[in-house]
Design an enzyme around this catalytic site. Structure first.
Site, short mmCIF file in Angstrom:
data_model
loop_
_atom_site.label_atom_id
_atom_site.label_comp_id
_atom_site.label_asym_id
_atom_site.label_seq_id
_atom_site.Cartn_x
_atom_site.Cartn_y
_atom_site.Cartn_z
N HIS A 274 0.82 -1.22 0.00
CA HIS A 274 0.00 0.00 0.00
C HIS A 274 0.85 1.26 0.00
O HIS A 274 2.06 1.24 0.25
CB HIS A 274 -0.95 0.00 1.21
CG HIS A 274 -0.27 0.06 2.55
ND1 HIS A 274 0.10 1.24 3.16
CD2 HIS A 274 0.09 -0.93 3.42
CE1 HIS A 274 0.65 0.99 4.33
NE2 HIS A 274 0.66 -0.32 4.52
N CYS B 94 2.55 -5.09 6.96
CA CYS B 94 2.28 -4.82 5.55
C CYS B 94 3.44 -4.05 4.92
O CYS B 94 4.30 -3.52 5.61
CB CYS B 94 0.98 -4.04 5.39
SG CYS B 94 -0.50 -5.04 5.68
#
Length: 536
Positions: free
Chosen positions: A424, A443
């Site tokens: 992301h 992440c």
């Protein structure tokens, strides 16, 4: 070697093979061979025997221990056979068949899938997982006398594996040579006169960062008298050395650079061994087009048609929330995503902030819900006494709305998985300037996410640059589905050879190398568990 000693070695090998079979409730390797009704020696061919031993003798370059595959015994058998024409009768053909077969099958299994289980990080001594494949390969290899070639075919076909293997062979030439350790001291700057410079210059020559001199080819000692001036080609070589060790390439020889110079050749070799094993865990092909994240290298590459077309820096999980290693497929993207805070982060990260700063939620554009799923109800955060909440009593869900402060930025790349990991964007772009980028909760934050989004979508969907631009301007999440999912591989490589042919070395930030190296160096006798596994 005397016959008695050879027989003792053979008996020792047989005992290990049988104990392993007993411990695993498995049949011995000899039963995996094709039926042999005439009771003829399966490994009667001198060529087949010699090719097996040749493959075993070369294993050090692959980071495997030749001794695991009965190297000493097989070598003695071949020498005995060459000097004694009665050796086949003296040495009991059926016992030798078992040892040769066990060596081949175990080696083939380790070359194909790795010696160490990627999940447990324990050495594997069974070939049951690949019985049919390995049995067929062995039968064909013996029939065609292609034992060596067959074993080579089980190695990773990736060019990166072969390049790493070649570097290991080069570094092995430094074993046994003096490698002085530098003590910390004043930073050495270009133009300085420092007594450490001659040794540093020679170390860089031996590692290939500086061209060798004539006397280097004769393996002279590291204390060869040289100028103590930090000048000449050393000024260009030092930043390159720093860069390939993940350090700031400023040319200043300080603490971190000295630590990199202090790495002993054997330590570099063991690091390569760990990463060669990680390559053996991977499938033969990563795909023609794929995204690869090297967690330890803090980098992401996009490969299209087997050519690297994009390289970006990334931010990965911290040592307490490590980014996992796995492969999946990117199936869709979401522009202007919301962020549903995982419960662990709500308790450990968000709750202390809420208790210290009541205005945090509204300022960071969060909505609060009581309950989950379709039955959840939005509540006013000002009506909640956050100081009354605990880890055991937190009946709320926090969802950050799209916007410039959203922790996921303006786009996320989704490959649904059990780890809840994805790539992301991030509003904290300044973090990409950090040398060590282990600061996420697991992440992967991408440095230039819209370059990646555009490349993926415009070549694999009906999306265009204009539709991407329009999606970014929306206030709500917009989903963009790829026509064909793209493989994504999250790997942990602390050393690799880049596209310029340079050996890259990185710090083992998650501390995974040591356990893997220990498992690779373990031997079968130390791993025997004599309690049989129960059948289901």
């Amino acid at each position: 070697m005397r016959d008695a000693e050879l027989q003792a070695n053979i008996k020792s090998c047989l005992m290990v093979i049988m104990l392993l079979a007993f411990a695993q409730n498995a049949q011995s390797d000899v039963t995996l061979l094709h039926e042999n009704p005439h009771n003829q020696a399966v490994w009667a061919s001198p060529t087949a025997r010699q090719e097996l031993l040749r493959a075993i003798n070369e294993l050090a370059d692959d980071g495997l221990n030749p001794a695991d595959y009965h190297q000493e015994t097989l070598n003695d058998v071949l020498q005995k056979s060459a000097s004694d024409t009665d050796a086949p009768q003296t040495l009991l053909p059926e016992e030798l068949d078992l040892i040769f077969t066990d060596a081949f099958l175990l080696l083939a299994a380790h070359l194909r899938d790795g010696k160490v289980d990627s999940q447990t990080i324990q050495a594997q001594w069974s070939t049951q997982k690949r019985q049919v494949l390995l049995q067929t390969a062995l039968e064909q290899a013996l029939q065609n006398e292609t034992v060596y070639q067959t074993l080579q075919s089980f190695k990773s076909p990736a060019p990166a594996y072969q390049k790493l293997r070649n570097y290991r062979r080069q570094l092995s030439g430094l074993l046994g040579r003096p490698w002085p350790q530098h003590e910390s001291g004043p930073t050495i700057r270009p133009g300085d006169n420092d007594p450490r410079i001659p040794v540093i210059r020679q170390q860089l020559r031996l590692l290939g960062d500086l061209p060798p001199t004539d006397h280097d080819t004769h393996y002279s000692a590291l204390d060869t008298p040289e100028s103590q001036l930090y000048t000449g080609n050393l000024i260009q070589a030092m930043p390159a050395f720093q860069a390939r060790h993940g350090l700031e390439p400023d040319g200043l020889v300080g603490k971190k650079t000295l630590e990199a110079l202090n790495i002993m050749p054997i330590e570099r070799i063991r690091q390569i061994d760990a990463n060669l094993e990680r390559w053996r865990w991977l499938p033969d092909s990563l795909g023609d087009t794929y995204v690869l994240v090297n967690i330890a290298g803090y980098e992401m590459v996009l490969v299209e048609n087997n050519k690297e077309v994009m390289h970006q820096r990334v931010i990965v999980g911290d040592p307490f929330r490590q980014t996992p290693v796995f492969s999946d497929r990117i199936r869709y993207l979401v522009f202007n995503p919301t962020w549903t805070v995982p419960r662990t982060l709500m308790i450990k990260d968000q709750l202390p902030k809420l208790q210290a700063d009541p205005g945090y939620l509204s300022r960071m554009n969060f909505k609060v819900y009581r309950g989950w799923g379709a039955s959840r109800v939005e509540v006013d955060p000002e009506e909640i006494d956050w100081n009354e909440l605990t880890a055991n009593h937190f009946p709320y869900q926090l969802i950050q709305q799209p916007g410039p402060s959203n922790s996921l930025g303006q786009v996320k790349f989704m490959f649904p998985n059990k780890h809840a990991i994805y790539l992301h964007d991030t509003p904290g772009r300044y973090h990409f300037r950090r040398e060590q980028r282990t600061i996420s909760s697991g992440c992967i934050r991408v440095e230039r996410p819209f370059e990646l989004a555009e490349r993926l979508l415009t070549r694999n969907s009906s999306w265009t640059k204009d539709t991407i631009r329009q999606a970014r301007q929306e206030k709500e999440p917009v989903k963009a589905i790829l026509d064909t999912s793209v493989p994504v591989h999250l790997q942990y490589w602390t050393t690799w050879v880049d596209k310029t042919g340079t050996l890259q070395i990185r710090k083992d930030v998650y501390g995974r190398d040591r356990q893997l190296v220990d498992a690779l160096r373990s031997d079968v006798k130390g791993n025997l568990q004599l309690t049989p596994r129960s059948h289901p």
